[in-house]
Design a protein around this motif. Structure first.
Motif, short mmCIF file in Angstrom:
data_model
loop_
_atom_site.label_atom_id
_atom_site.label_comp_id
_atom_site.label_asym_id
_atom_site.label_seq_id
_atom_site.Cartn_x
_atom_site.Cartn_y
_atom_site.Cartn_z
N SER A 15 49.72 46.81 38.55
CA SER A 15 49.60 47.31 39.93
C SER A 15 48.28 46.85 40.53
N GLY A 16 48.09 47.16 41.81
CA GLY A 16 46.81 46.96 42.47
C GLY A 16 46.30 45.54 42.44
N VAL A 17 45.01 45.42 42.19
CA VAL A 17 44.35 44.10 42.18
C VAL A 17 44.93 43.21 41.10
N ALA A 20 48.22 41.80 42.24
CA ALA A 20 47.99 40.84 43.33
C ALA A 20 47.42 39.54 42.79
N ASN A 85 40.38 43.21 33.90
CA ASN A 85 40.60 43.95 35.14
C ASN A 85 40.96 45.42 34.94
N ILE A 183 39.61 48.34 48.44
CA ILE A 183 40.87 47.59 48.50
C ILE A 183 42.00 48.61 48.49
N THR A 185 44.55 50.12 47.23
CA THR A 185 45.32 50.32 46.01
C THR A 185 45.35 51.82 45.69
N PRO A 212 45.51 44.07 49.06
CA PRO A 212 45.34 43.45 47.74
C PRO A 212 45.63 41.95 47.73
N ALA A 215 42.64 40.18 49.18
CA ALA A 215 41.52 40.23 48.25
C ALA A 215 41.74 39.25 47.10
N ALA A 216 42.96 39.20 46.57
CA ALA A 216 43.26 38.31 45.45
C ALA A 216 43.05 36.85 45.83
#
Length: 270
Positions: A15-17, A20, A85, A183, A185, A212, A215-216
């Motif tokens: 999930s999240g960053v 992404a 991460n 971010i 998330t 996200p 940002a990625a």
């Protein structure tokens, strides 16, 4: 750096960053090894990512980590990019926070990420190539209230990465530290409170944060460009991060010490 055909292993990828980043690297032709605790959610991410290897495990489980590392290396014979991460945040004042919360956050956000990296650095150094990415935080640059454990872990992760970068500077392995701000998330919703329970609600800053996917893209572009310290934030958060940015000249100075034989001299001295 061209990522086409490269093997990228990401922890916290469900999930999240992390998710992404997986999708962004997949769009650039990378082959993804995805780790997290929830295999079903990893499988959902994998559906968007082409050729993938799912390696579900808890980053605090040393035996499971060793098994996952062996599988990741055996998959294509190498790992080109490793992304530390996985993590959990915090929302509680130090005066009210149980010590068990400090131990849990530091174990997940720092110690486990070091263990993940230590399992790969010999492989990368022997190959003479590779990239290591560490997802820190603006809270790893600036002490932020209600996040004392999180700040300790994220500052520590950056310190480990900076020292490791110098040690590997003659080995062909690059080290990149990413300092995200807000971010959009579930990081705040999943943050631990004073007694270790999940907060269960988000922050306005997080809800209105950077998408996200955006940002990625910024993160992967910066890694491709060889940036060692990568701040991904907006507004005041970006300004705070930039105020504490490490000059490239200092990174170069420490690397020059290694090139001049610093490690060998220290080892010879016992």
């Amino acid at each position: 750096m061209d990522f086409n055909g490269k093997v990228v292993w990401i922890t916290g990828a469900s999930s999240g960053v992390g998710a992404a980043l997986a999708r962004e690297w997949a769009s650039r032709g990378a082959r993804l090894a995805l780790s997290g605790r929830d295999e079903a959610r990893l499988a959902e991410v994998a559906r968007d990512c082409g050729e993938t290897l799912l390696l579900p495990f808890d980053v605090r489980d040393d035996a499971a980590l060793a098994e996952a590392t062996a599988k990741a290396l055996a998959w294509k014979g190498h790992v080109d990019v490793a992304v530390a991460n996985a993590g959990v945040s915090q929302r509680s004042p130090a005066l009210k926070t149980d010590m068990s919360v400090y131990r849990e956050i530091i174990d997940i956000d720092l110690t486990a990420q070091i263990a993940f990296t230590q399992g790969l650095i010999a492989h990368m150094a022997e190959r003479g190539s590779g990239a290591l990415l560490f997802i820190s935080s603006i809270a790893g640059k600036v002490g932020v209230p209600m996040r004392t454990a999180y700040c300790a872990a994220k500052f520590g992760l950056a310190g480990y990465a900076d020292a490791l970068r110098a040690e590997l500077s003659q080995k062909g392995v690059s080290v990149h530290v990413i300092f995200p701000g807000s971010i959009a998330t579930d990081v705040s919703r999943n943050a631990l409170t004073a007694d270790g329970t999940k907060r269960g609600r988000s922050d306005k800053a997080i809800e209105e944060g950077i998408a996200p996917a955006d940002a990625a893209k910024t993160m992967v572009d910066a890694v491709a460009g060889g940036e060692r310290e990568i701040i991904v934030a907006e507004g005041m958060e970006k300004a705070m991060g930039e105020m504490r940015r490490t000059p490239d000249q200092l990174f170069d100075q420490i690397a020059a010490m290694v090139a001049a034989g610093y490690i060998e001299r220290m080892e010879a001295e016992g």
